[in-house]
Scaffold this motif. Structure first.
Motif, PDB file in Angstrom:
ATOM      1  N   THR A  19       0.807  -1.259   0.031  1.00 14.10           N
ATOM      2  CA  THR A  19      -0.045   0.028  -0.152  1.00 14.10           C
ATOM      3  C   THR A  19       0.955   1.367   0.074  1.00 14.10           C
ATOM      4  O   THR A  19       0.552   2.162  -0.793  1.00 14.10           O
ATOM      5  CB  THR A  19      -0.757  -0.021   1.257  1.00 14.10           C
ATOM      6  OG1 THR A  19      -1.624  -1.137   1.082  1.00 14.10           O
ATOM      7  CG2 THR A  19      -1.944   1.164   1.029  1.00 14.10           C
ATOM      8  N   ARG A  20       1.933   1.252   0.904  1.00 12.92           N
ATOM      9  CA  ARG A  20       3.019   2.595   0.901  1.00 12.92           C
ATOM     10  C   ARG A  20       3.360   2.658  -0.429  1.00 12.92           C
ATOM     11  O   ARG A  20       3.588   3.803  -1.001  1.00 12.92           O
ATOM     12  CB  ARG A  20       4.065   2.152   1.814  1.00 12.92           C
ATOM     13  CG  ARG A  20       3.148   2.295   3.439  1.00 12.92           C
ATOM     14  CD  ARG A  20       4.492   1.986   4.248  1.00 12.92           C
ATOM     15  NE  ARG A  20       5.353   2.976   4.081  1.00 12.92           N
ATOM     16  CZ  ARG A  20       6.765   2.660   4.837  1.00 12.92           C
ATOM     17  NH1 ARG A  20       6.893   1.948   5.653  1.00 12.92           N
ATOM     18  NH2 ARG A  20       7.750   3.926   4.878  1.00 12.92           N
ATOM     19  N   LEU A  21       3.869   1.510  -1.009  1.00 13.64           N
ATOM     20  CA  LEU A  21       4.717   1.667  -2.451  1.00 13.64           C
ATOM     21  C   LEU A  21       3.753   2.051  -3.491  1.00 13.64           C
ATOM     22  O   LEU A  21       3.951   3.015  -4.333  1.00 13.64           O
ATOM     23  CB  LEU A  21       5.452   0.211  -2.715  1.00 13.64           C
ATOM     24  CG  LEU A  21       6.304  -0.155  -2.066  1.00 13.64           C
ATOM     25  CD1 LEU A  21       6.886  -1.581  -2.482  1.00 13.64           C
ATOM     26  CD2 LEU A  21       7.610   0.968  -2.176  1.00 13.64           C
ATOM     27  N   GLN A  22       2.489   1.769  -3.586  1.00 11.54           N
ATOM     28  CA  GLN A  22       1.595   2.143  -4.586  1.00 11.54           C
ATOM     29  C   GLN A  22       1.038   3.444  -4.286  1.00 11.54           C
ATOM     30  O   GLN A  22       0.972   4.282  -5.274  1.00 11.54           O
ATOM     31  CB  GLN A  22       0.005   1.459  -4.133  1.00 11.54           C
ATOM     32  CG  GLN A  22      -0.897   1.724  -5.262  1.00 11.54           C
ATOM     33  CD  GLN A  22      -0.621   1.370  -6.779  1.00 11.54           C
ATOM     34  OE1 GLN A  22      -0.179   0.139  -6.956  1.00 11.54           O
ATOM     35  NE2 GLN A  22      -0.772   2.238  -7.508  1.00 11.54           N
ATOM     36  N   ALA A  23       1.159   4.076  -3.067  1.00  8.31           N
ATOM     37  CA  ALA A  23       0.795   5.391  -2.849  1.00  8.31           C
ATOM     38  C   ALA A  23       1.979   6.321  -3.210  1.00  8.31           C
ATOM     39  O   ALA A  23       1.823   7.507  -3.930  1.00  8.31           O
ATOM     40  CB  ALA A  23       0.518   5.688  -1.261  1.00  8.31           C
ATOM     41  N   GLN A  24       3.253   5.979  -3.115  1.00  7.07           N
ATOM     42  CA  GLN A  24       4.395   6.630  -3.614  1.00  7.07           C
ATOM     43  C   GLN A  24       4.507   6.660  -4.992  1.00  7.07           C
ATOM     44  O   GLN A  24       4.882   7.569  -5.673  1.00  7.07           O
ATOM     45  CB  GLN A  24       5.715   5.907  -2.894  1.00  7.07           C
ATOM     46  CG  GLN A  24       5.763   6.272  -1.550  1.00  7.07           C
ATOM     47  CD  GLN A  24       7.060   5.477  -1.054  1.00  7.07           C
ATOM     48  OE1 GLN A  24       7.927   4.882  -2.046  1.00  7.07           O
ATOM     49  NE2 GLN A  24       7.573   5.567   0.325  1.00  7.07           N
ATOM     50  N   LEU A  25       4.267   5.577  -5.705  1.00  8.31           N
ATOM     51  CA  LEU A  25       4.049   5.425  -7.436  1.00  8.31           C
ATOM     52  C   LEU A  25       3.160   6.205  -7.833  1.00  8.31           C
ATOM     53  O   LEU A  25       3.204   7.189  -8.812  1.00  8.31           O
ATOM     54  CB  LEU A  25       4.003   4.020  -7.781  1.00  8.31           C
ATOM     55  CG  LEU A  25       4.984   3.188  -7.527  1.00  8.31           C
ATOM     56  CD1 LEU A  25       4.753   1.665  -7.919  1.00  8.31           C
ATOM     57  CD2 LEU A  25       6.237   3.476  -8.353  1.00  8.31           C
ATOM     58  N   THR A  26       1.901   6.454  -7.098  1.00 10.54           N
ATOM     59  CA  THR A  26       0.653   7.238  -7.696  1.00 10.54           C
ATOM     60  C   THR A  26       1.124   8.721  -7.365  1.00 10.54           C
ATOM     61  O   THR A  26       0.715   9.680  -8.271  1.00 10.54           O
ATOM     62  CB  THR A  26      -0.496   7.062  -6.756  1.00 10.54           C
ATOM     63  OG1 THR A  26      -0.825   5.557  -6.903  1.00 10.54           O
ATOM     64  CG2 THR A  26      -1.593   7.603  -7.192  1.00 10.54           C
ATOM     65  N   ALA A  27       1.740   9.064  -6.410  1.00 17.02           N
ATOM     66  CA  ALA A  27       2.201  10.489  -6.128  1.00 17.02           C
ATOM     67  C   ALA A  27       3.342  10.914  -7.179  1.00 17.02           C
ATOM     68  O   ALA A  27       3.042  12.115  -7.529  1.00 17.02           O
ATOM     69  CB  ALA A  27       2.766  10.690  -4.898  1.00 17.02           C
ATOM     70  N   ARG A  28       3.909  10.005  -7.898  1.00 20.08           N
ATOM     71  CA  ARG A  28       4.873  10.550  -9.029  1.00 20.08           C
ATOM     72  C   ARG A  28       4.342   9.861 -10.194  1.00 20.08           C
ATOM     73  O   ARG A  28       4.965  10.515 -11.383  1.00 20.08           O
ATOM     74  CB  ARG A  28       6.147   9.675  -8.698  1.00 20.08           C
ATOM     75  CG  ARG A  28       6.821   9.816  -7.441  1.00 20.08           C
ATOM     76  CD  ARG A  28       8.106   9.027  -7.220  1.00 20.08           C
ATOM     77  NE  ARG A  28       8.725   8.916  -5.982  1.00 20.08           N
ATOM     78  CZ  ARG A  28       9.742   8.257  -5.497  1.00 20.08           C
ATOM     79  NH1 ARG A  28      10.540   7.530  -6.450  1.00 20.08           N
ATOM     80  NH2 ARG A  28      10.248   8.633  -4.458  1.00 20.08           N
TER      81      ARG A  28
END
Length: 251
Positions: A19-28
């Motif tokens: 979930t954390r990785l998905q949020a970081q990718l989405t933010a970028r």
């Protein structure tokens, strides 16, 4: 409580970390579900060669059958970098290197693609995995470099050009000739002929006069002399390029 057995498949990462990785990718602005473009791996040797090739020829492709056959012959005859070293059994990393091989004389009227084919051959050899140490010069620029001037060791300069593994000598016969230029040509080409170093020579002039040569048409023999033409004949396969001037038809 459910116990996981060693044989059961385990997730590579936990749901929380995913979930954390998905949020970081989405933010970028990165969508992990999108397939990556199929891009070729960069070739450092080809990129280095590109920087030395004139801008007009950086996309040059060797297309003439005689030129592609020459590239293939040199690539097949290239040697591993460990060959001839003090410890050949141990090998060495690096690209295969050009050794000895044939040369080409590309001749034809202005704009038929002689220089284009020559630079295309250099690019093709690099792309084929050969470590190509090469030097390119027009005959006129070579003569200019070899004119005496303070602080320059001309013998060392000629030594380096003469012994480079691959040489492109462009527009031979175009510059005004003299006994001095004939001597430069002879020393350069005689050494390369004797040691079978691959050389690409281009000229706007036919090598010899024949029955179809128009009256008054100069030939390469007139410009470089019998000694130089003899070396060219022994070391080079002559390839005539025909067609309209590419520089005009490109517009």
């Amino acid at each position: 409580m459910t116990r996981a057995h060693l044989g059961d498949p385990q997730p590579a990462i936990s749901d929380r970390l995913r979930t954390r990785l998905q949020a970081q990718l989405t933010a970028r602005g990165i969508d992990p579900a999108t397939a990556l473009p199929d891009r070729p791996e960069p070739d450092p040797a080809l990129e280095a060669a590109q920087k030395r090739i004139p801008v007009a020829y950086r996309d040059a492709v060797a297309e003439h059958p005689a030129v592609t056959a020459w590239v293939r012959a040199l690539a097949e005859a290239s040697v591993a970098p460990s060959t001839g070293t003090a410890n050949p059994p141990y090998g060495s990393t690096g690209r295969r290197r050009l050794a000895h091989g044939p040369s080409l004389l590309l001749w034809g009227s202005t704009g038929t693609g002689k220089t284009h084919q020559a630079y295309g051959a250099i690019r093709a050899l690099t792309a084929a995995g050969c470590g190509v140490a090469w030097h390119a010069t027009t005959a006129a620029d070579l003569y200019a470099q070899m004119r005496p001037r303070p602080g320059t060791d001309l013998e060392h300069l000629l030594y380096r050009i003469t012994r480079v593994p691959l040489l492109l000598l462009d527009d031979l016969g175009a510059a005004k000739g003299s006994e001095w230029t004939e001597e430069i040509n002879f020393r350069l080409l005689n050494w390369r002929a004797e040691n079978r170093l691959p050389t690409l020579v281009t000229s706007n002039l036919p090598p010899l006069r024949d029955a179809g040569t128009p009256a008054g048409q100069p030939v390469l023999r007139d410009k470089v002399g019998d000694r130089v033409l003899s070396r060219l004949s022994g070391m080079c396969t002559a390839v005539q390029l025909t067609g309209p001037d590419r520089r005009f038809t490109r517009r």
